[in-house]
Design an enzyme around this catalytic site. Structure first.
Site, PDB file in Angstrom:
ATOM      1  N   ASP A  75       0.872  -1.155   0.027  1.00  0.00           N
ATOM      2  CA  ASP A  75       0.025  -0.127   0.087  1.00  0.00           C
ATOM      3  C   ASP A  75       0.978   1.152  -0.117  1.00  0.00           C
ATOM      4  OD1 ASP A  75      -1.754   2.049   0.326  1.00  0.00           O
ATOM      5  OD2 ASP A  75      -2.095   1.305   2.607  1.00  0.00           O
ATOM      6  N   ILE A  76       1.061   1.654  -1.160  1.00  0.00           N
ATOM      7  CA  ILE A  76       1.984   3.007  -1.325  1.00  0.00           C
ATOM      8  C   ILE A  76       0.930   4.271  -1.031  1.00  0.00           C
ATOM      9  CG2 ILE A  76       3.734   4.268  -2.898  1.00  0.00           C
ATOM     10  CD1 ILE A  76       3.706   1.598  -4.631  1.00  0.00           C
ATOM     11  N   GLY A  77       1.521   4.812   0.145  1.00  0.00           N
ATOM     12  CA  GLY A  77       0.687   5.942   0.640  1.00  0.00           C
ATOM     13  C   GLY A  77       1.745   7.230   0.464  1.00  0.00           C
ATOM     14  N   ASN A  78       1.097   8.435   0.634  1.00  0.00           N
ATOM     15  CA  ASN A  78       1.625   9.697   0.580  1.00  0.00           C
ATOM     16  C   ASN A  78       3.049   9.734   1.419  1.00  0.00           C
ATOM     17  OD1 ASN A  78       0.224  11.325  -1.431  1.00  0.00           O
ATOM     18  ND2 ASN A  78      -1.545  11.644   0.283  1.00  0.00           N
TER      19      ASN A  78
ATOM     20  N   TYR B 108     -19.264   8.447  -5.451  1.00  0.00           N
ATOM     21  CA  TYR B 108     -18.350   9.577  -5.124  1.00  0.00           C
ATOM     22  C   TYR B 108     -17.405   9.411  -6.279  1.00  0.00           C
ATOM     23  CZ  TYR B 108     -14.905  11.817  -1.734  1.00  0.00           C
ATOM     24  OH  TYR B 108     -14.211  12.505  -0.836  1.00  0.00           O
TER      25      TYR B 108
ATOM     26  N   ASP C  27      -7.006   3.548  -1.756  1.00  0.00           N
ATOM     27  CA  ASP C  27      -6.827   3.342  -0.018  1.00  0.00           C
ATOM     28  C   ASP C  27      -8.036   3.284   0.679  1.00  0.00           C
ATOM     29  OD1 ASP C  27      -6.429   5.949  -0.450  1.00  0.00           O
ATOM     30  OD2 ASP C  27      -4.892   6.251   1.172  1.00  0.00           O
ATOM     31  N   ARG C  28      -8.941   4.350   0.468  1.00  0.00           N
ATOM     32  CA  ARG C  28     -10.112   4.502   0.927  1.00  0.00           C
ATOM     33  C   ARG C  28     -11.064   3.379   0.412  1.00  0.00           C
ATOM     34  NH1 ARG C  28     -12.059  10.566   0.614  1.00  0.00           N
ATOM     35  NH2 ARG C  28     -14.017   9.909   1.719  1.00  0.00           N
TER      36      ARG C  28
ATOM     37  N   SER D  83      -2.965  11.538   8.477  1.00  0.00           N
ATOM     38  CA  SER D  83      -2.785  13.215   8.315  1.00  0.00           C
ATOM     39  C   SER D  83      -4.113  13.794   8.215  1.00  0.00           C
ATOM     40  CB  SER D  83      -1.955  13.387   7.431  1.00  0.00           C
ATOM     41  OG  SER D  83      -2.093  12.529   5.828  1.00  0.00           O
TER      42      SER D  83
ATOM     43  N   THR E 217      -8.696  26.253  28.188  1.00  0.00           N
ATOM     44  CA  THR E 217      -8.399  26.143  27.020  1.00  0.00           C
ATOM     45  C   THR E 217      -7.933  24.756  26.378  1.00  0.00           C
ATOM     46  OG1 THR E 217      -7.487  28.411  27.345  1.00  0.00           O
ATOM     47  CG2 THR E 217      -6.726  27.081  25.341  1.00  0.00           C
TER      48      THR E 217
END
Lengths: 202, 202
Positions: A5-8, A65, A71-72, A89, A139
């Protein structure tokens, strides 16, 4: 069998049920199947593995879509009904019903929320945490609710008692925040395996 | 009477019901009341207007929230019951019940969401828009739902049929997205006027 699975940022590799992460493409032996959202790394990978099969060409997936990342698609394909969350990310939320993809949402990832707050003002700092109050009273709690709580709000808006399957780097953490959810590290690979099975049946 | 709200970026000025925005502090005639979240600009302002009254010293406000900004306090003080949203560089969501502040949430502002997506990947681009689908079916819709939709999700989680009062630069846009909401440009000044009235009663 090797799945890639080649991701960013990272390359995830599945070898006979064991997973490893690499930054750069490598050569693998045996049958190699892959998906990629990174054209640069894919090019290098294909030179090292000329016989590797790109599953994007063969995957059957029912969606309206436009431009859904492979990947999704693979993570969604691993289930029939429910909500698929990939918390990296970015946080993607995809809804599946009877093997059909109804639509999806993209939110900033938890780190991206932290960065966004820091850009607005240096006083807007917090450590992502589970949520244990409804009304934040400082906060740090207010920022945690406005990021982790907002991701939770959106997932629950779409899950409506459907099961939530979570993967990705922040997936384990997020599964502790979201009710009726399960963290599954290999969701993308499970979808790839399902695609290979369908391919072999033909 | 002149009211001055010294913010991080802009200085908002109210003169007898009319509002203007400035970048730098100026000298005003007559009775001058102010609040400030910017110490640098406040210092210059005080030199130009030595008799100006800092309302932060006099405001009565019932909250358990530690470190609530004086601008958020004033916007909240303008109402008794409901949800107060200030949509600027950050989006703050504060809940009021019978003149008591129950707590608050801080989310990134709409521009900060846009920036955050752009930092993750250059393909993650969208123009903030009203929401007209439940299931997004392309990247632009998915990002709009994951930012504008996430802000809507959080506001509605806390409003629970209470009225929503929205102020700030993105307030008018957001009021078109949020049900049972009203855009009020002068929410902070209304709180300052209420504080002055209370002060004069003493």
């Amino acid at each position: 069998m090797v799945l890639v699975d080649i991701g960013n940022t990272n390359i995830h590799i599945w070898i006979d049920g064991k997973t490893i992460n690499k930054k750069s493409p490598e050569k693998y032996n045996g049958r190699v199947y892959y998906i990629s959202v990174n054209k640069e790394k894919e090019k290098i990978f294909k030179k090292l593995n000329p016989d590797a099969v790109n599953l994007e060409k063969y995957v059957l997936f029912d969606t309206a879509y436009k431009g859904l990342g492979i990947d999704r698609i693979m993570a969604c394909k691993s289930i029939s009904d429910g909500v698929v969350v990939d918390a990296g990310s970015a946080v993607t939320i995809d809804i599946m019903q009877e093997n059909r993809h109804l639509g999806g949402i993209i939110m900033p990832g938890i780190y991206a929320f932290k960065q966004a707050f820091g850009t607005i003002s240096e006083v807007l700092q917090f450590n992502p945490d589970i949520i244990n109050t409804f009304y934040p009273n400082n906060t740090s709690e207010a920022l945690n609710m406005g990021s982790v709580g907002a991701i939770k709000c959106m997932i629950e808006k779409y899950s409506q008692n459907r099961k939530v399957y979570i993967t990705g780097g922040d997936g384990e953490f997020l599964s502790r925040v979201i009710e009726n959810s399960e963290y599954i590290e290999d969701l993308v690979f499970l979808g790839m395996l399902k695609t290979i099975k369908e391919l072999e049946k033909k």
